[in-house]
Design an enzyme around this catalytic site. Structure first.
Site, PDB file in Angstrom:
ATOM      1  CG  ASP A   1      -1.911  -6.375   0.741  1.00 25.50           C
ATOM      2  OD1 ASP A   1      -1.405  -6.973  -0.264  1.00 25.50           O
ATOM      3  OD2 ASP A   1      -2.458  -6.357   1.428  1.00 25.50           O
TER       4      ASP A   1
ATOM      5  CB  SER B   1      -4.266 -10.736  -1.071  1.00 24.77           C
ATOM      6  OG  SER B   1      -4.032  -9.240  -1.283  1.00 24.77           O
TER       7      SER B   1
ATOM      8  CD  GLN C   1      -0.841  -9.206  -3.115  1.00 20.17           C
ATOM      9  OE1 GLN C   1      -1.899  -8.471  -3.650  1.00 20.17           O
ATOM     10  NE2 GLN C   1      -0.352  -8.755  -1.941  1.00 20.17           N
TER      11      GLN C   1
END
Length: 287
Positions: free
Chosen positions: A205, A229, A279
């Site tokens: 991440d 996110s 993502q």
């Protein structure tokens, strides 16, 4: 957090009751809970309900609300399916009465089959000749924006070395790519695959949305863009270890409607493809 042991203390959850676990949070330079932490903790919860030795091969998650660093996070696991080859778990994360995150994860028994992978970039600079985030802070800290300087100053259990240093003062649009070497700090000897996958997910991440800003770097930066996110997916392919640098190679195929989409591959130093990540994030220009 300064070593992998501190990270593992964070990721290994306390069991509250059957299929319910609880974890605490640590900041990484943001006022809200780091998404990688929630991803990895949710996988820790899901894996604790797997009793048939199946191995995580994919997960898909949505971030619904920003997490509060001061409130414990509760993870409830639903045992969706245990089939002949695959086991599926669904994890819901709560703070007080608010659902902040959901994740689905699939686990697969070992099977033999065909094998191929994409190749790692071969013309890429090696980590020994690159500056780490810590090095950048030491050499350029007095010239960096205060927000970036504060972010780089946070102690982390992972060292990052981008293959190219982007000068935020140049205001120059760049290709939609971002490559960074990373290495876990501390002794990783003896970590099992389940634990290594959770650590790798935590790391995944970091950095990935940087590739979405690169094509707009002449006018956009982290200081004038609201980011968050939105979702995160990951596929796990092969066994690996953390005893050497690994490469996270990322690209952004699209930015539109205040959302940036990025995807990336994680390789060992020798070019073995370990995992792939996607993502989408909110990338909203601040008025």
């Amino acid at each position: 957090m300064t070593t992998v042991n501190h990270l593992l203390d964070l990721l290994v959850l306390e069991k509250i009751k059957d299929n319910t676990f609880q974890g605490l949070s640590r900041g990484v330079g943001s006022p809200i809970v780091f998404g990688g932490q929630v991803l990895a903790q949710a996988l820790n919860a899901a894996s604790r309900t797997i009793t048939n030795h199946r191995v995580l091969h994919s997960m898909h998650a949505y971030f619904l609300e920003a997490g509060n660093l001061d409130i414990p996070i509760s993870y409830s696991v639903s045992l969706v399916r245990d089939g002949g080859s695959f086991s599926v778990r669904r994890v819901t994360a709560h703070q007080n009465d608010t659902t902040i995150f959901i994740l689905s994860a699939s686990f697969h028994k070992h099977e033999d089959g065909y094998n191929h992978q994409v190749a790692m970039k071969m013309d890429i600079k090696q980590p020994e000749v690159l500056l780490s985030w810590t090095d950048m802070l030491g050499q350029y800290g007095d010239f960096l924006p205060s927000s970036l300087k504060s972010f780089l100053a946070v102690d982390r259990p992972v060292e990052f070395k981008p293959t190219a240093f982007v000068n935020p003062m140049e205001k120059k649009d760049l290709p939609p790519f971002y490559d960074v070497w990373f290495k876990v700090k501390g002794d990783t000897t003896g970590l099992d695959l389940v634990t290594k996958q959770q650590v790798l997910t935590y790391i995944s991440d970091y950095n990935i949305l940087a590739s979405t800003l690169n094509p707009h770097a002449s006018k956009a930066h982290w200081g004038n863009t609201q980011t968050a996110s939105l979702d995160h997916s990951m596929w796990y392919f092969r066994e690996f270890d953390f005893n050497d640098w690994m490469l996270f190679s990322m690209e952004s195929p699209n930015m539109s409607n205040a959302r940036g989409f990025a995807r990336g591959h994680i390789f060992t130093r020798t070019g073995v493809l370990v995992a792939s990540v996607t993502q989408e994030g909110l990338m909203r220009p601040k008025k």
